[in-house]
Write a protein that holds these residues in place. Structure first.
Motif, short mmCIF file in Angstrom:
data_model
loop_
_atom_site.label_atom_id
_atom_site.label_comp_id
_atom_site.label_asym_id
_atom_site.label_seq_id
_atom_site.Cartn_x
_atom_site.Cartn_y
_atom_site.Cartn_z
N ALA A 155 -33.07 17.84 1.45
CA ALA A 155 -34.23 18.70 1.68
C ALA A 155 -34.92 18.99 0.35
CB ALA A 155 -33.79 20.00 2.35
N ARG A 204 -40.83 14.72 2.31
CA ARG A 204 -39.63 15.19 3.02
C ARG A 204 -38.63 15.78 2.04
NH1 ARG A 204 -37.38 15.13 7.87
NH2 ARG A 204 -35.17 14.88 7.58
N ARG A 249 -36.47 23.44 4.77
CA ARG A 249 -36.83 22.81 6.06
C ARG A 249 -37.09 23.87 7.13
NH1 ARG A 249 -34.00 17.02 5.54
NH2 ARG A 249 -35.47 16.31 3.97
#
Ligand code: NIG
Ligand code: FE
Length: 395
Positions: free
Chosen positions: A245, A273, A350
């Protein structure tokens, strides 16, 4: 608090959603909160009635800061080590073992009191979400209790059994990696959401880091990584390989590291991402060169800012301080730094329910003692947090 809450008369509302510029700014706005969630954002003049009311008095309001990197479970301080650095000693990370000794010797109540004290300090400076790592216990029992105590305060808890190889394993690091992946992970996992490794010369090499992160992932933990803090190395690319993450520090990056991070971009243009989390408090407190945020941002990499609050390399709990440093020293604009300290931190965890003030988001708001978010960098060191609302509740 039961019933709805209206925050109105907001001169400048940072939503990080729809609105003006990258911060989604709305002027003369209001926010309606019900059951801990934002349910309406609009012009203050058309605000619905509510059971409770906060008048922002024309000030700026922004999402609560999301501090995605902190080490709060420890005992002792290392002020003398800081003073030695300011007199010219380099930082090597070796002082971690001093804190490990003090932490093992502390009672649960002492550790709990330190976590609460630092979490309270951060809250008063606008931090509504704070990740907390273990990593100063480094035995099965001490890592498990660190995470048990961390989990009393945060849902964002991180197992950092691989912080350094403790002294008793100094000549057999493979055995320590076996302990971390086996009984220590089993004892820690019930209290942890994430796994982290300090991948650096003098801590864990890339093969050990890969093995430990793979075990953590197999146990259901999300991956994050301390990488490229003290020098160049393979950590950032390992993080990308493992779909971390976040890779944290990123002080010494090659062009290939930046490209690897940029290659994790989402296809919808919403960023990468794997987030690069920059920790300018560490460079400040170790008198080291700052990471180049501009280079990452220009390559399209999503950047977060966090405190790295710990007794060695960065003993600050202040996100406003980190925002000011990022603007002054890391070539970030004030808007980029505020985004990185709110929405960026949420991405690094996230999470899409925090770091934004749009309908459906958690009602975590900060009312500034200032007309604009710009003042966070423009007025460094000044206590600008007038009020914090967390989960819809004024603190
Ligand atoms: O993030 N890099 C490793 N861990 C901490 C330092 C911890 C310490 O010096 O106690 C950091 O900087
Ligand atoms: Fe850290």
């Amino acid at each position: 608090m039961s019933g709805s809450l209206l925050v109105d008369n907001i001169g400048e509302l940072v939503t990080n959603g729809a609105g003006e510029g990258p911060l989604g700014i709305r002027r003369n706005a209001a926010v309606l909160v019900e059951e801990g969630r934002v349910v309406w954002v609009g012009p203050s003049a058309y605000a619905p009635a509510a059971d409770h009311h906060v008048d922002a008095g024309g000030a700026a309001v922004l999402p609560g800061f999301v501090d995605s990197h902190a080490h709060l479970v420890f005992a002792g301080d290392r002020a003398a080590e800081f003073a030695a650095r300011m007199a010219g000693q380099p930082y090597t990370g070796g002082g971690i073992r001093t804190t490990v000794g003090a932490t093992r010797a502390a009672t649960d109540e002492e550790l709990r009191a330190t976590v609460r004290r630092l979490r309270g300090e951060a809250l008063r400076q606008g931090t509504t979400t704070m990740e907390i790592k273990s990593g100063y216990g480094l035995t099965v029992a001490d890592e498990a209790r660190s995470l048990r105590i961390a989990a009393e305060t945060s849902t964002e808890t991180t197992f950092l059994g691989a912080h350094v190889v403790p002294a008793e394993y100094a000549d057999r690091p493979d055995d320590y990696v076996g302990l971390v992946c086996g009984p220590m992970l089993a004892a820690a996992a019930p209290y942890a959401k994430w796994i982290d490794v300090f991948c650096e010369r003098g801590a864990f090499d890339v093969d050990h880091a890969r093995a430990i992160l793979a075990c953590g992932r197999a146990a259901g933990l999300g991956v994050r990584l301390h990488a490229n803090q003290l020098g160049p190395g393979p950590g950032v690319q390992l993080g990308v390989e493992l779909d971390a993450a976040s890779v944290d520090h990123c002080t010494h990056l090659s062009d290939a590291d930046v490209a690897a991070l940029a290659d994790t971009a989402h296809s919808d243009g919403s960023g990468t991402r794997t987030v690069a989390t920059l920790l300018p408090g560490a460079e400040f407190s170790t008198r080291s060169p700052y990471p180049d945020a501009r280079r990452l941002l220009d390559a399209g990499v999503t950047v977060a800012l966090a405190t790295d609050c710990n007794p060695g390399s960065s003993y600050t709990s202040s996100m406003p301080f980190c925002v000011a440093l990022a603007v002054r020293e890391m070539r970030m604009t004030p808007a980029e730094a505020v985004w990185a300290a709110t929405a960026g931190g949420a991405r690094a965890l996230r999470r899409d329910d925090i770091g934004v003030l749009t309908p459906g988001a958690r009602a975590d708001l900060v009312v500034l003692d200032a007309p604009s978010y710009l003042h966070l960098a423009y007025r460094p060191g000044v206590p600008l947090i007038r009020q914090v609302i967390r989960n819809g509740v004024p603190q």
